[in-house]
Design a protein around this motif. Structure first.
Motif, short mmCIF file in Angstrom:
data_model
loop_
_atom_site.label_atom_id
_atom_site.label_comp_id
_atom_site.label_asym_id
_atom_site.label_seq_id
_atom_site.Cartn_x
_atom_site.Cartn_y
_atom_site.Cartn_z
N ILE A 1 4.63 -18.05 8.78
CA ILE A 1 3.35 -18.76 8.81
C ILE A 1 2.70 -18.75 10.20
O ILE A 1 1.60 -19.28 10.36
CB ILE A 1 3.52 -20.22 8.34
N THR A 2 3.36 -18.16 11.20
CA THR A 2 2.77 -18.10 12.54
C THR A 2 2.29 -16.70 12.86
O THR A 2 2.77 -15.72 12.31
CB THR A 2 3.78 -18.55 13.61
N PHE B 1 8.13 -11.40 7.35
CA PHE B 1 8.77 -11.94 6.16
C PHE B 1 10.23 -12.19 6.48
O PHE B 1 10.83 -11.46 7.27
CB PHE B 1 8.64 -10.92 5.01
N ALA B 2 10.82 -13.23 5.88
CA ALA B 2 12.20 -13.57 6.18
C ALA B 2 13.00 -13.88 4.93
O ALA B 2 12.46 -14.42 3.96
CB ALA B 2 12.26 -14.78 7.11
#
Length: 97
Positions: free
Chosen positions: A47-48, A56-57
Protein backbone atom coordinates in the motif's frame (compact mmCIF):
# COMPACT_ATOMS: atom_id res chain seq x y z
CA UNK A 1 7.21 -23.64 12.29
CA UNK A 2 8.72 -21.99 9.25
CA UNK A 3 7.71 -18.56 7.99
CA UNK A 4 7.86 -18.26 4.20
CA UNK A 5 7.98 -14.66 2.96
CA UNK A 6 8.02 -13.60 -0.68
CA UNK A 7 8.21 -10.06 -2.06
CA UNK A 8 7.39 -9.49 -5.73
CA UNK A 9 8.45 -6.61 -7.98
CA UNK A 10 6.51 -6.14 -11.20
CA UNK A 11 8.74 -5.84 -14.25
CA UNK A 12 9.24 -2.42 -15.82
CA UNK A 13 6.11 -1.32 -17.65
CA UNK A 14 3.84 -3.97 -16.09
CA UNK A 15 0.81 -2.63 -14.21
CA UNK A 16 -1.46 -4.28 -11.65
CA UNK A 17 -4.35 -4.23 -14.11
CA UNK A 18 -2.43 -6.28 -16.69
CA UNK A 19 -4.52 -9.45 -17.29
CA UNK A 20 -1.45 -11.64 -16.61
CA UNK A 21 -1.02 -9.98 -13.21
CA UNK A 22 -4.71 -10.32 -12.37
CA UNK A 23 -4.51 -14.03 -13.19
CA UNK A 24 -1.31 -14.45 -11.15
CA UNK A 25 -2.79 -12.73 -8.11
CA UNK A 26 -5.92 -14.89 -8.31
CA UNK A 27 -3.77 -18.03 -8.53
CA UNK A 28 -1.80 -17.09 -5.42
CA UNK A 29 -4.84 -15.95 -3.44
CA UNK A 30 -6.36 -19.41 -3.96
CA UNK A 31 -3.34 -21.31 -2.62
CA UNK A 32 -4.26 -20.94 1.05
CA UNK A 33 -7.34 -23.08 0.55
CA UNK A 34 -5.73 -25.54 -1.86
CA UNK A 35 -2.50 -26.58 -0.15
CA UNK A 36 -2.96 -28.43 3.15
CA UNK A 37 0.64 -27.82 4.28
CA UNK A 38 -0.09 -24.10 4.69
CA UNK A 39 -0.86 -23.33 8.34
CA UNK A 40 -1.07 -19.59 7.64
CA UNK A 41 -1.57 -17.80 4.33
CA UNK A 42 -1.98 -14.19 3.33
CA UNK A 43 -1.03 -12.19 0.28
CA UNK A 44 -1.72 -8.62 -0.75
CA UNK A 45 -0.59 -5.58 -2.69
CA UNK A 46 1.82 -3.18 -1.03
CA UNK A 47 0.00 0.00 0.00
CA UNK A 48 3.04 2.33 0.02
CA UNK A 49 4.78 3.98 -2.89
CA UNK A 50 8.50 4.20 -2.15
CA UNK A 51 11.40 3.58 -4.53
CA UNK A 52 12.68 0.60 -2.49
CA UNK A 53 9.25 -0.98 -2.01
CA UNK A 54 8.17 -4.22 -3.61
CA UNK A 55 4.71 -4.49 -5.16
CA UNK A 56 3.11 -7.67 -3.79
CA UNK A 57 3.79 -9.87 -0.76
CA UNK A 58 3.10 -13.37 0.47
CA UNK A 59 3.34 -14.18 4.18
CA UNK A 60 2.81 -17.83 5.01
CA UNK A 61 3.77 -20.54 7.46
CA UNK A 62 4.28 -24.29 7.32
CA UNK A 63 5.07 -26.85 10.01
CA UNK A 64 8.61 -27.88 8.97
CA UNK A 65 11.08 -28.20 6.10
CA UNK A 66 9.26 -31.25 4.71
CA UNK A 67 6.01 -29.29 4.56
CA UNK A 68 7.83 -26.38 2.92
CA UNK A 69 9.18 -28.74 0.26
CA UNK A 70 5.72 -30.19 -0.39
CA UNK A 71 4.26 -26.66 -0.65
CA UNK A 72 6.97 -25.54 -3.08
CA UNK A 73 6.48 -28.65 -5.24
CA UNK A 74 2.66 -28.57 -5.12
CA UNK A 75 1.22 -28.29 -8.67
CA UNK A 76 -0.96 -25.28 -7.77
CA UNK A 77 2.07 -23.42 -6.38
CA UNK A 78 4.16 -24.30 -9.41
CA UNK A 79 1.38 -23.10 -11.74
CA UNK A 80 1.23 -19.76 -9.91
CA UNK A 81 5.00 -19.37 -10.02
CA UNK A 82 4.96 -20.02 -13.78
CA UNK A 83 2.47 -17.18 -14.22
CA UNK A 84 4.48 -14.72 -12.11
CA UNK A 85 7.72 -15.51 -13.97
CA UNK A 86 6.19 -13.80 -17.00
CA UNK A 87 5.90 -10.37 -15.38
CA UNK A 88 7.80 -10.12 -12.09
CA UNK A 89 10.90 -10.91 -10.07
CA UNK A 90 10.96 -11.78 -6.37
CA UNK A 91 12.99 -12.37 -3.24
CA UNK A 92 12.31 -15.04 -0.61
CA UNK A 93 13.09 -15.53 3.05
CA UNK A 94 12.35 -18.71 5.00
CA UNK A 95 13.01 -18.77 8.74
CA UNK A 96 12.08 -20.80 11.79
CA UNK A 97 9.97 -19.22 14.50
Amino acid sequence: MIRHLVLFKLNEGVEREDPRVVEGVAAFRALGARIPELKFWECAWNITDRPIAYDFAINSAVEDTDALKRYIEHPAHQAGVALWREFATWVIADYEF
